[in-house]
Write a protein that holds these residues in place. Structure first.
Motif, PDB file in Angstrom:
ATOM      1  N   UNK A 246       0.834  -1.197   0.000  1.00  7.30           N
ATOM      2  CA  UNK A 246       0.000   0.000   0.000  1.00  7.30           C
ATOM      3  C   UNK A 246       0.874   1.254   0.000  1.00  7.30           C
ATOM      4  N   UNK A 247       0.306   2.376  -0.441  1.00  2.14           N
ATOM      5  CA  UNK A 247       1.058   3.624  -0.525  1.00  2.14           C
ATOM      6  C   UNK A 247       1.526   4.087   0.857  1.00  2.14           C
ATOM      7  N   UNK A 248       2.751   4.580   0.920  1.00  5.36           N
ATOM      8  CA  UNK A 248       3.307   5.036   2.198  1.00  5.36           C
ATOM      9  C   UNK A 248       4.340   6.130   1.952  1.00  5.36           C
ATOM     10  N   UNK A 249       4.678   6.822   3.025  1.00  2.00           N
ATOM     11  CA  UNK A 249       5.842   7.709   3.046  1.00  2.00           C
ATOM     12  C   UNK A 249       6.749   7.208   4.163  1.00  2.00           C
ATOM     13  N   UNK A 250       8.037   7.341   3.956  1.00  4.67           N
ATOM     14  CA  UNK A 250       9.018   6.927   4.964  1.00  4.67           C
ATOM     15  C   UNK A 250       9.785   8.140   5.452  1.00  4.67           C
ATOM     16  N   UNK A 251       9.876   8.279   6.777  1.00  6.56           N
ATOM     17  CA  UNK A 251      10.714   9.319   7.374  1.00  6.56           C
ATOM     18  C   UNK A 251      11.940   8.623   7.962  1.00  6.56           C
ATOM     19  N   UNK A 252      13.075   8.800   7.311  1.00  2.00           N
ATOM     20  CA  UNK A 252      14.322   8.172   7.763  1.00  2.00           C
ATOM     21  C   UNK A 252      15.117   9.217   8.537  1.00  2.00           C
ATOM     22  N   UNK A 253      15.217   9.009   9.852  1.00  2.03           N
ATOM     23  CA  UNK A 253      15.766  10.064  10.717  1.00  2.03           C
ATOM     24  C   UNK A 253      17.203   9.767  11.125  1.00  2.03           C
ATOM     25  N   UNK A 254      17.957  10.837  11.264  1.00  3.88           N
ATOM     26  CA  UNK A 254      19.356  10.752  11.669  1.00  3.88           C
ATOM     27  C   UNK A 254      19.902  12.163  11.678  1.00  3.88           C
ATOM     28  N   UNK A 255      21.156  12.337  11.285  1.00  3.79           N
ATOM     29  CA  UNK A 255      21.704  13.687  11.181  1.00  3.79           C
ATOM     30  C   UNK A 255      20.809  14.516  10.268  1.00  3.79           C
ATOM     31  N   UNK A 256      20.464  13.937   9.120  1.00  4.90           N
ATOM     32  CA  UNK A 256      19.415  14.496   8.269  1.00  4.90           C
ATOM     33  C   UNK A 256      18.160  13.657   8.447  1.00  4.90           C
ATOM     34  N   UNK A 257      17.010  14.314   8.460  1.00  2.00           N
ATOM     35  CA  UNK A 257      15.742  13.587   8.429  1.00  2.00           C
ATOM     36  C   UNK A 257      15.220  13.689   7.002  1.00  2.00           C
ATOM     37  N   UNK A 258      15.152  12.543   6.328  1.00  2.00           N
ATOM     38  CA  UNK A 258      14.735  12.512   4.928  1.00  2.00           C
ATOM     39  C   UNK A 258      13.356  11.871   4.833  1.00  2.00           C
ATOM     40  N   UNK A 259      12.420  12.574   4.186  1.00  2.00           N
ATOM     41  CA  UNK A 259      11.087  12.022   3.935  1.00  2.00           C
ATOM     42  C   UNK A 259      11.050  11.555   2.485  1.00  2.00           C
ATOM     43  N   UNK A 260      10.679  10.290   2.276  1.00  2.00           N
ATOM     44  CA  UNK A 260      10.578   9.722   0.931  1.00  2.00           C
ATOM     45  C   UNK A 260       9.116   9.490   0.576  1.00  2.00           C
ATOM     46  N   UNK A 261       8.770   9.836  -0.641  1.00  2.00           N
ATOM     47  CA  UNK A 261       7.442   9.531  -1.160  1.00  2.00           C
ATOM     48  C   UNK A 261       7.604   8.754  -2.471  1.00  2.00           C
TER      49      UNK A 261
END
Length: 457
Positions: A246-261
């Motif tokens: 199913x459709x999702x977004x991922x927030x990968x957090x660390x020094x940079x927080x990157x949101x993927x769509x």
């Protein structure tokens, strides 16, 4: 009988980790190390590349001798925006320049005078204003600021591919490193940008292969499949793309927080003016819309200041849990208190003003302000796309305030967290495996947790 495993070196800016995964991608071994930074020729802090290379060889040599494991494959996940420039003997010619090292503005102005207009260029390459964070610009900087070194470059390898090269001696490029705000790639043409050819940089960039490529080699008398490496943010996305239908977004957090769509109707970002809407590439070269926030870096700076202000230990913040009453007390007459040092936002206070007499209250204020920035970043990435699931991984997935606040503000979405330490490493292992992932993969391998919003009183 020895256990068959895949080895992964997962190299972050702070911690360098080594994992072994079994055939079901379960972690069976982990170790990590931290190196103090050294300085480059200008006195700017940088990665201790010689120490890193020595550690890689030592760890792998020891694990090969271990009676317990049979290593079938090895791959590498590292942070991006970093080149290792090697000479004809394969030796590094320069330090691993820090991506926050400043570049003189005249060089950037000269670049746009040649290859602009600026807005069109940034849109084609999906980059923000150019800096060392764009690894392609590092090549341009070397060519015109350090020509005597540039002339000696045989190949420039992004860090994941350099680590692979350490083991194989074969120089290669791959999509996830090239596509990570490098200013090298024209997303419309699906090829290097014209400026790369005009400057003859393509001659020092090795052949491009799929990130799924691996090389079968005899290493110290053992037959091993060696991967070409993967950019850590793209690696973190891979297990989700392979196992969630199913459709999702991922927030990968660390020094940079990157949101993927990965499900954006318009995957190639066109609103790059703010500098924080960018593209990454999947392992097959397809673009992924993303937004970025220097969240972990700013968090580290501000927590250090709070520790000093309240005279608490540097790990005190780890034990602060979300307090419903404190949250509503702060929100009743909310005023921003923090002046950010590595994030620029409009209407920021000119100076940080702490009005609380307890660390816990000030920490709640900090997290509310940071999560507000994170909300904007997530909304910008999702846009009008019909995405109802939000996954959080990386360091902040274990931060109680961060998760409680996000689940509160995204009440209409299904919010899940996954194990903080495995994302990039597992992605690297999966990228060189033929095994298919099922819908239970995240639950079985990533300690998947569901989160519900707190009840409004």
């Amino acid at each position: 009988m020895k256990q068959k495993v895949t080895a992964v070196f997962d190299i972050g800016k702070t911690n360098k980790k080594f994992f072994l995964f079994d055939e079901d991608f379960k972690q069976v071994h982990k170790e990590y190390i931290h190196f103090d930074e050294i300085v480059d020729e200008d006195g700017f802090p940088t990665e201790n590349l010689p120490a890193l290379q020595k550690w890689l060889k030592e760890v792998f040599s020891l694990i090969l001798k271990a009676e317990k494991y049979d290593i079938e494959a090895i791959n590498f996940s590292t942070y991006g925006a970093s080149f290792v420039h090697i000479d004809e003997n394969g030796d590094p010619l320069t330090p691993l320049y820090n991506y926050i090292k400043p570049i003189d503005q005249k060089l950037i102005d000269d670049f746009f005078a040649k290859y602009g207009p600026k807005v069109a260029f940034l849109k084609q390459t999906v980059c923000s204003d150019l800096s060392m964070l764009n690894s392609g610009i590092q090549l341009y900087w070397l060519k015109y600021r350090k020509p005597e070194i540039f002339k000696k470059i045989k190949y420039s390898l992004h860090l994941p591919q350099y680590l692979s090269y350490v083991f194989t001696g074969i120089p290669l490029s791959e999509y996830t490193s090239i596509g990570c705000h490098t200013a090298l790639w024209n997303y419309d043409k699906k090829d290097y940008h014209d400026w790369v050819y005009a400057e003859n940089l393509h001659k020092i960039l090795p052949p491009i292969v799929s990130t799924e490529t691996s090389i079968n080699m005899n290493y110290n008398g053992k037959r091993i499949k060696i991967g070409v490496g993967i950019h850590d943010s793209s690696a973190a996305l891979l297990p989700y793309v392979r196992s969630v239908k199913k459709k999702f977004a991922l927030v990968s957090t660390g020094t940079w927080s990157i949101v993927f769509n990965p499900f954006a109707k318009k995957p190639i970002a066109d609103n790059t003016e703010d500098g924080n809407t960018i593209n990454y590439m999947r392992i097959n070269g397809k673009p992924v819309k993303a937004t970025r926030l220097f969240l972990g870096n700013e968090y580290k700076i501000q927590v250090k200041k709070l520790d000093k202000h309240f005279g608490v230990s540097d790990d005190f913040h780890r034990n602060v849990s979300f307090d419903y009453e404190v949250f509503f007390e702060i929100m009743k007459d909310f005023q921003p208190c923090f002046k950010w040092e590595s994030i620029t936002v409009p209407n920021m206070p000119k100076k940080t003003k702490i009005t609380y007499n307890k660390f816990e209250h000030a920490y709640h204020q900090l997290m509310i302000e940071l999560v507000t920035l994170q909300l904007e970043s997530i909304k910008k990435c999702i846009g009008t796309d019909d995405v109802k699931r939000l996954y959080i991984d990386g360091g902040f997935s274990n931060n109680d305030l961060y998760i409680k606040l996000l689940s509160h503000y995204f009440r209409g979405m299904k919010l899940r967290t996954t194990d903080a330490s495995l994302g990039s490493a597992l992605g690297a292992a999966i990228s060189i495996s033929d095994k298919k992932l099922n819908s239970k993969f995240l639950k079985e391998n990533y300690s998947l947790k569901k989160h519900v919003p707190f009840i409004l009183k």
